[in-house]
Scaffold this active site. Structure first.
Site, PDB file in Angstrom:
ATOM      1  N   LYS A  85       0.979  -1.040  -0.076  1.00  0.00           N
ATOM      2  CA  LYS A  85      -0.053  -0.044   0.017  1.00  0.00           C
ATOM      3  C   LYS A  85       0.883   1.189  -0.081  1.00  0.00           C
ATOM      4  O   LYS A  85       0.923   1.872   0.668  1.00  0.00           O
ATOM      5  CB  LYS A  85      -0.716  -0.052   1.345  1.00  0.00           C
ATOM      6  CG  LYS A  85      -1.890  -1.099   1.277  1.00  0.00           C
ATOM      7  CD  LYS A  85      -3.082  -1.019   2.173  1.00  0.00           C
ATOM      8  CE  LYS A  85      -4.172  -2.184   2.023  1.00  0.00           C
ATOM      9  NZ  LYS A  85      -3.745  -3.637   2.401  1.00  0.00           N
ATOM     10  N   VAL A 208     -14.103 -11.499   1.232  1.00  0.00           N
ATOM     11  CA  VAL A 208     -15.239 -12.586   1.475  1.00  0.00           C
ATOM     12  C   VAL A 208     -14.641 -13.275   2.621  1.00  0.00           C
ATOM     13  O   VAL A 208     -13.648 -13.452   3.100  1.00  0.00           O
ATOM     14  CB  VAL A 208     -15.233 -13.463   0.306  1.00  0.00           C
ATOM     15  CG1 VAL A 208     -15.478 -12.670  -1.053  1.00  0.00           C
ATOM     16  CG2 VAL A 208     -14.086 -14.318   0.042  1.00  0.00           C
ATOM     17  N   GLY A 209     -15.658 -14.047   3.098  1.00  0.00           N
ATOM     18  CA  GLY A 209     -15.337 -14.795   4.391  1.00  0.00           C
ATOM     19  C   GLY A 209     -15.348 -13.946   5.645  1.00  0.00           C
ATOM     20  O   GLY A 209     -16.314 -13.752   6.315  1.00  0.00           O
TER      21      GLY A 209
HETATM   22  P1  BMP Z   1      -9.022 -12.078   5.028  1.00  0.00           P
HETATM   23  O1  BMP Z   1      -9.534 -12.813   3.912  1.00  0.00           O
HETATM   24  O2  BMP Z   1      -8.494 -12.768   5.922  1.00  0.00           O
HETATM   25  O3  BMP Z   1      -9.976 -10.821   5.408  1.00  0.00           O
HETATM   26  O4  BMP Z   1      -7.739 -11.066   4.139  1.00  0.00           O
HETATM   27  C1  BMP Z   1      -7.764 -10.182   3.347  1.00  0.00           C
HETATM   28  C2  BMP Z   1      -6.552  -9.632   2.850  1.00  0.00           C
HETATM   29  O5  BMP Z   1      -6.567  -8.406   1.849  1.00  0.00           O
HETATM   30  C3  BMP Z   1      -5.578  -9.022   3.984  1.00  0.00           C
HETATM   31  O6  BMP Z   1      -4.374  -9.265   3.779  1.00  0.00           O
HETATM   32  C4  BMP Z   1      -6.028  -7.599   4.007  1.00  0.00           C
HETATM   33  O7  BMP Z   1      -4.805  -6.675   4.335  1.00  0.00           O
HETATM   34  C5  BMP Z   1      -6.027  -7.190   2.567  1.00  0.00           C
HETATM   35  N1  BMP Z   1      -7.074  -6.195   2.281  1.00  0.00           N
HETATM   36  C6  BMP Z   1      -8.303  -6.000   2.556  1.00  0.00           C
HETATM   37  O8  BMP Z   1      -8.912  -6.933   3.581  1.00  0.00           O
HETATM   38  N2  BMP Z   1      -9.322  -5.210   2.273  1.00  0.00           N
HETATM   39  C7  BMP Z   1      -8.813  -3.998   1.468  1.00  0.00           C
HETATM   40  O9  BMP Z   1      -9.644  -3.302   1.287  1.00  0.00           O
HETATM   41  C8  BMP Z   1      -7.556  -4.400   0.934  1.00  0.00           C
HETATM   42  C9  BMP Z   1      -6.688  -5.299   1.348  1.00  0.00           C
HETATM   43  O10 BMP Z   1      -5.334  -5.247   0.752  1.00  0.00           O
END
Ligand code: BMP
Length: 254
Positions: A85, A208-209
């Site tokens: 980022k 998702v999830g």
């Molecule tokens: P999870 O499926 O465990 O929620 O993980 C999502 C991943 O995507 C994490 O690495 C998080 O930092 C990243 N992410 C996010 O969740 N939302 C965003 O808007 C941007 C991201 O990079």
């Protein structure tokens, strides 16, 4: 070959549009490396790419532990994304991108908020000259996202009012980004942003999830890739979870 085409090819070959977010829980760097390697090895047949975040690079180190994971992904033909980022002045941004590309990452995530001149221009330059990718944050997945991405802004050139995320989607097109991050928790935003980007800039959708986003809704709205972490990494059977999510996503892929 550009990053955009490489990830598209991997998705086609693997019949999957799942990008694994390898964010293992805390622990010693030895434990994290073992855990991350095990999860990646188990889910490789079901994913088309790998995303690593700073919470893994910090304990593992960029040129030792992280590179071991990158090599494993590369041997399997999986494009890799560093979710750093990028969000600083151009001189610093270029140096950060350079380190990640030298370590072997195929793409970096950046924040369009910093703008082009002396902002992200140097990142795009270094990426394009080495066939790497830049993925822009257009609308994040968390609950506070509307506070920033959903603001109404006045375009400094045209003086027209527009939502922040629309301005970011337009920058993704103008700057020829390799992807746009739009949260799966906001399928209506995916649909709107997809109508701007069309097939020119693919949507990478996290959320998702664990964050409550719905696979079917995100895919039907126009997400091209789903970024999935905890729903896979915290599952008792990561391979089974990855396969299940991949199958649902494939079924509803546009
Ligand atoms: P999870 O499926 O465990 O929620 O993980 C999502 C991943 O995507 C994490 O690495 C998080 O930092 C990243 N992410 C996010 O969740 N939302 C965003 O808007 C941007 C991201 O990079």
């Amino acid at each position: 070959m550009s990053f955009k085409l490489r990830v598209e090819r991997a998705a086609h070959e693997k019949k999957s549009n799942i990008i694994l977010a390898l964010d293992p829980s805390v622990g010693s760097s030895h434990h994290l490396l073992k855990q991350s390697t095990r999860i990646l090895e188990e889910v490789i047949p079901h994913i088309c790419g790998l995303k690593i975040n700073r919470q893994l690079v910090l304990p593992l180190g960029l040129f030792n532990g992280t590179q071991k994971i990158l090599r494993l992904a590369q041997e399997e033909g999986l494009p890799t994304i560093m979710d750093c980022k990028i969000n600083d002045v151009g001189y610093t941004n270029r140096a950060i991108a350079d380190y990640y590309f030298k370590a072997g990452f195929d793409a970096v995530v950046a924040n369009p908020f910093v703008g082009w001149i002396d902002g992200l221009q140097p990142v795009f330059e270094v990426a394009k000259s080495t066939d790497r990718g830049v993925i822009l944050l257009v609308y994040m997945s968390h609950k506070g996202a509307p506070e920033g991405y959903g603001q109404t802004i006045q375009n400094p050139k045209t003086h027209n009012y527009t939502p922040q995320y629309v301005a970011f989607a337009e920058k993704a097109l103008t700057w020829k980004a390799d992807g746009a991050v739009v949260g799966a928790t906001y399928p209506e935003k995916i649909e709107e942003i997809h109508s701007i980007l069309k097939d020119n800039v693919p949507i990478f959708s996290p959320g998702v999830g664990a964050q409550g986003g719905d696979i079917e809704k995100a895919m039907k709205a126009g997400a091209r890739y789903l970024i999935v972490g905890r729903a896979i990494t915290l599952s008792k059977d990561p391979a089974e979870a990855a396969e299940r999510i991949r199958n649902i996503a494939q079924e509803h892929s546009k």
